[in-house]
Each structure stands twice: as structure tokens, then as C-alpha cells.
Motif scaffolding. Structure first.
Motif, PDB file in Angstrom:
ATOM      1  N   LYS A   8       0.869  -1.082   0.388  1.00 17.70           N
ATOM      2  CA  LYS A   8      -0.009   0.240   0.031  1.00 17.70           C
ATOM      3  C   LYS A   8       0.874   1.029  -0.063  1.00 17.70           C
ATOM      4  O   LYS A   8       0.426   2.072  -0.316  1.00 17.70           O
ATOM      5  N   SER A   9       2.327   1.429   0.486  1.00 15.49           N
ATOM      6  CA  SER A   9       2.552   2.404   0.764  1.00 15.49           C
ATOM      7  C   SER A   9       3.744   2.547  -0.426  1.00 15.49           C
ATOM      8  O   SER A   9       3.569   3.498  -1.169  1.00 15.49           O
ATOM      9  N   LYS A  10       3.693   1.413  -1.528  1.00  9.71           N
ATOM     10  CA  LYS A  10       4.594   1.810  -2.293  1.00  9.71           C
ATOM     11  C   LYS A  10       3.440   2.444  -3.712  1.00  9.71           C
ATOM     12  O   LYS A  10       3.335   2.851  -4.463  1.00  9.71           O
ATOM     13  N   ILE A  11       2.284   1.873  -3.642  1.00 11.36           N
ATOM     14  CA  ILE A  11       1.196   2.143  -4.530  1.00 11.36           C
ATOM     15  C   ILE A  11       0.463   4.036  -4.179  1.00 11.36           C
ATOM     16  O   ILE A  11       1.121   4.517  -5.258  1.00 11.36           O
ATOM     17  N   GLN A  12       0.728   4.171  -2.968  1.00 14.35           N
ATOM     18  CA  GLN A  12       1.030   5.792  -2.566  1.00 14.35           C
ATOM     19  C   GLN A  12       1.935   6.256  -2.970  1.00 14.35           C
ATOM     20  O   GLN A  12       1.413   7.552  -4.147  1.00 14.35           O
ATOM     21  N   LYS A  13       3.726   6.049  -2.903  1.00 16.37           N
ATOM     22  CA  LYS A  13       4.149   6.620  -3.571  1.00 16.37           C
ATOM     23  C   LYS A  13       4.003   6.891  -4.902  1.00 16.37           C
ATOM     24  O   LYS A  13       4.542   7.874  -5.392  1.00 16.37           O
ATOM     25  N   GLY A  14       4.126   5.834  -5.173  1.00 20.40           N
ATOM     26  CA  GLY A  14       3.441   6.305  -6.754  1.00 20.40           C
ATOM     27  C   GLY A  14       2.266   7.210  -7.742  1.00 20.40           C
ATOM     28  O   GLY A  14       2.975   7.586  -7.983  1.00 20.40           O
TER      29      GLY A  14
END
Length: 87
Positions: A8-14
Motif C-alpha cells: 500500500k505504501s508503494k502504491i501511495q508513493k507511486g
């Protein structure tokens, strides 16, 4: 192995990164269109005999630009004082 929070954090950063790229791209397009308007003003006021007129137009542009900032600041101060009174 894979954690859901990490994904989820990777998706948010993207998403944040893509928004930043989108805003940069939009600002580049809008800055290109603003150069055309400046060229028109420059052509109309170009030359040595129009220096006084060019300075007057520049002062008028600054005057017109400052008014919205003052209004926004006054509204912000009003809201700040209103919230401060309530608490």
C-alpha cells in the motif's frame, strides 16, 4: 514475505509521484502559452520612445496582481481570528 502495508505504501508513493509529474507537465504547458502573450505586449511597447508607457503598464500589472493576494490574506486573517475566538 510480502506485507500488505508495504504494498500500500508503494502504491501511495507511486500515485504521489505521478501527481507531481502531472502538475509539472501542466505548468510547462501553461508557461508556454503565457510567453506568447508577453511577446505581444513586448512588440506593442518595444523601442526607446515607449519606455514611460512600458513602465506604466508594468506598474499596472503589479498593482492588479497584488490585489487578489491582499484579499486572500485578509480573508485568512478573518478566519484565523474567528477560530481563535471560538477556542
Amino acid at each position: 514475505m510480502f506485507s500488505l502495508e508495504n504494498t500500500k505504501s508503494k502504491i501511495q508513493k507511486g500515485r504521489i509521484r505521478s501527481r507531481v509529474y502531472f502538475y509539472i507537465l501542466c505548468s510547462l504547458f501553461f508557461s508556454v502559452s503565457s510567453f506568447a502573450q508577453c511577446a505581444m505586449c513586448r512588440a506593442a511597447l518595444g523601442g526607446d520612445e515607449n519606455k514611460v508607457k512600458a513602465e506604466a503598464i508594468n506598474d499596472g500589472i503589479v498593482y492588479l496582481m497584488v490585489i487578489p493576494y491582499i484579499l486572500v490574506a485578509l480573508i485568512g486573517i478573518y478566519i484565523y481570528r474567528m477560530k481563535k475566538k471560538k477556542s
